[in-house]
Design an enzyme around this catalytic site. Structure first.
Site, PDB file in Angstrom:
ATOM      1  N   ASP A 222       0.293 -43.534  83.554  1.00 62.12           N
ATOM      2  CA  ASP A 222      -0.157 -42.676  84.656  1.00 62.12           C
ATOM      3  C   ASP A 222       0.836 -42.892  85.794  1.00 62.12           C
ATOM      4  OD1 ASP A 222      -1.587 -41.037  86.312  1.00 62.12           O
ATOM      5  OD2 ASP A 222      -3.198 -42.458  86.685  1.00 62.12           O
TER       6      ASP A 222
ATOM      7  N   CYS B 130      -0.429 -36.664  88.549  1.00 65.78           N
ATOM      8  CA  CYS B 130      -1.245 -35.726  89.324  1.00 65.78           C
ATOM      9  C   CYS B 130      -0.323 -34.833  90.151  1.00 65.78           C
ATOM     10  CB  CYS B 130      -2.264 -36.455  90.203  1.00 65.78           C
ATOM     11  SG  CYS B 130      -1.575 -37.707  91.286  1.00 65.78           S
TER      12      CYS B 130
END
Length: 432
Positions: free
Chosen positions: A319, A372
């Site tokens: 991530d 993101c």
């Protein structure tokens, strides 16, 4: 103390690009009574959400910019503008309280200027909006570089992304399926008078009609649910977790995806979480503790192997640190703090972390790359560059009803009353 003065002190360093709102706001919240915290938070988040537009108005009305030591006054002007344009506070109260805040900042001399600026905006709003309507920063409420980049990268989507970035995001929960089912938890919410509904894409996600204090959520303290956006909840399923596997979560803070991994497959043999920043690693431990979960948390650099004992992993989640351009609704200061020149170094770091973690993956293993961000430079282009150098890596197309398919991975954009912007790619390591 005057709430506007507290807000101005918090926002000054953020507007000056010396701090993030996540750093400045907690200190400010400690300075006011609990009954005033919601107002303080609304003023700070709202001012940052509309900062490009508010700055255009301030530049139009100010004869000369404030000095660096008066950044708090500039913040006071902007938050005053925000109240007049976007909040339901009566105009006379917004003006008087904002002007009075100058005294609390020990800048009595600025009260006349503040009063004039706020009343000029109130009186000339229509004309000002017409004068500024052709300026992209004012019209789209984003910095010019971000508008241009989104327009270039996503000619069919850029305006919708910009529109969503100026909205308030919904509050979404992840139900802990080790404790209860989504249907049961929806019923508990209904019994508590909290309106909510199941989401479309994640089987563990519930979206509330309106945000509530987490302490009002049934069983929150006992780990029945966590706050997590629906897009972020897709990672656990993409990992295809199986009992007995060793799993690595690189760049794991604050621990939402890590905890979801542990909830999703409770029979993993070992889970390692890597986080570079000690204070962010504390957040991981707090989340694990509330949910009564355990993992090995190591403070280390995911781009380095100095911490690694040589035991390979069956599954790895990268991530990666990114511009966070997909979650601007939740972190509105991003569009002010991020600069165009930040993207290239971030992409290099992402590739370095990906290359490093790949060496720790077992042959036949699976790595999920996530950000993101909505910028291809941080997403599909990183995967493309990675695949050119790693001959034992294979891209696995994601078959899903969410996001849009890209040459590598899938891209999600922020949705009206839905999930945030996110990117996922799945990579498989060839057997020896």
């Amino acid at each position: 103390m005057n709430i506007r003065a507290i807000a101005a002190r918090a926002l000054g360093p953020v507007i000056g690009r010396k701090e993030s709102l996540n750093t400045a706001l907690p200190r400010a919240l400690q300075q006011c009574q609990e009954s005033d915290r919601a107002l303080l938070q609304q003023i700070c988040y709202g001012t940052m959400r509309f900062l490009p537009r508010l700055s255009c108005l301030a530049n139009q009305l100010l004869k000369k910019p404030f000095k660096p030591q008066d950044q708090d006054l500039y913040a006071l002007v902007l938050l005053g503008f925000y109240q007049l344009l976007e909040m339901r506070v009566p105009a006379h109260a917004a003006i008087s309280e904002t002007v009075e805040a100058a005294s609390q900042l020990n800048k009595e001399w600025a009260k006349g200027l503040l009063n004039a600026l706020l009343r000029n905006l109130q009186r000339e709003q229509g004309a000002l909006f017409e004068q500024l309507s052709e300026q992209p920063e004012f019209h789209y409420n984003h910095p010019q570089w971000m508008i241009a980049k989104l327009q270039h990268n996503w000619p069919d989507h850029w305006q919708a992304v910009l529109e969503q970035n100026s909205q308030q995001p919904p509050m979404t929960l992840r139900v802990n399926q080790q404790k209860t089912s989504r249907d049961n938890y929806l019923q508990q919410l209904r019994d508590a008078g909290i309106a909510a509904s199941a989401t479309l894409y994640s089987t563990t996600a519930i979206q509330l009609d309106s945000p509530v204090d987490v302490n009002l959520l049934p069983g929150f303290a006992y780990g029945f649910a966590s706050v997590q956006d629906e897009a972020a909840q897709l990672s656990a399923g993409l990992l295809d977790l199986q009992p007995g596997q060793r799993v690595l979560d690189a760049c794991a803070a604050p621990g939402g995806k890590l905890c979801h991994i542990l909830e999703h497959q409770p029979d993993l043999s070992h889970v390692t979480a890597i986080e570079l920043e000690p204070n962010r690693a504390e957040r991981i431990e707090e989340n694990l503790s509330r949910l009564n979960l355990s993992a090995e948390v190591i403070i280390a650099d995911a781009a380095s192997r100095t911490w690694w004992d040589g035991a390979e992993y069956d599954r790895i989640l990268v991530d990666a640190p990114c511009s966070a351009a997909g979650v601007i609704r939740r972190n509105p200061d991003i569009k002010h703090l991020r600069q165009n020149e930040d993207i290239k170094p971030l992409a290099e770091l992402q590739l370095a972390i990906l290359d490093n973690c790949w060496q720790m993956l077992k042959p036949g293993g699976r790595l999920v790359y996530a950000t993101c961000s909505v910028f291809p430079q941080e997403n599909e282009r990183v995967i493309e560059r990675f695949l050119k150098t790693q001959t034992d890596a294979r891209h696995l197309p994601i078959e899903a009803n969410w996001g849009i398919e890209r040459p590598y991975g899938r891209q999600l954009f922020p949705q009206p009353q839905g999930h945030d912007g996110f990117y996922y790619a799945v990579l498989l390591k060839d057997q020896n």
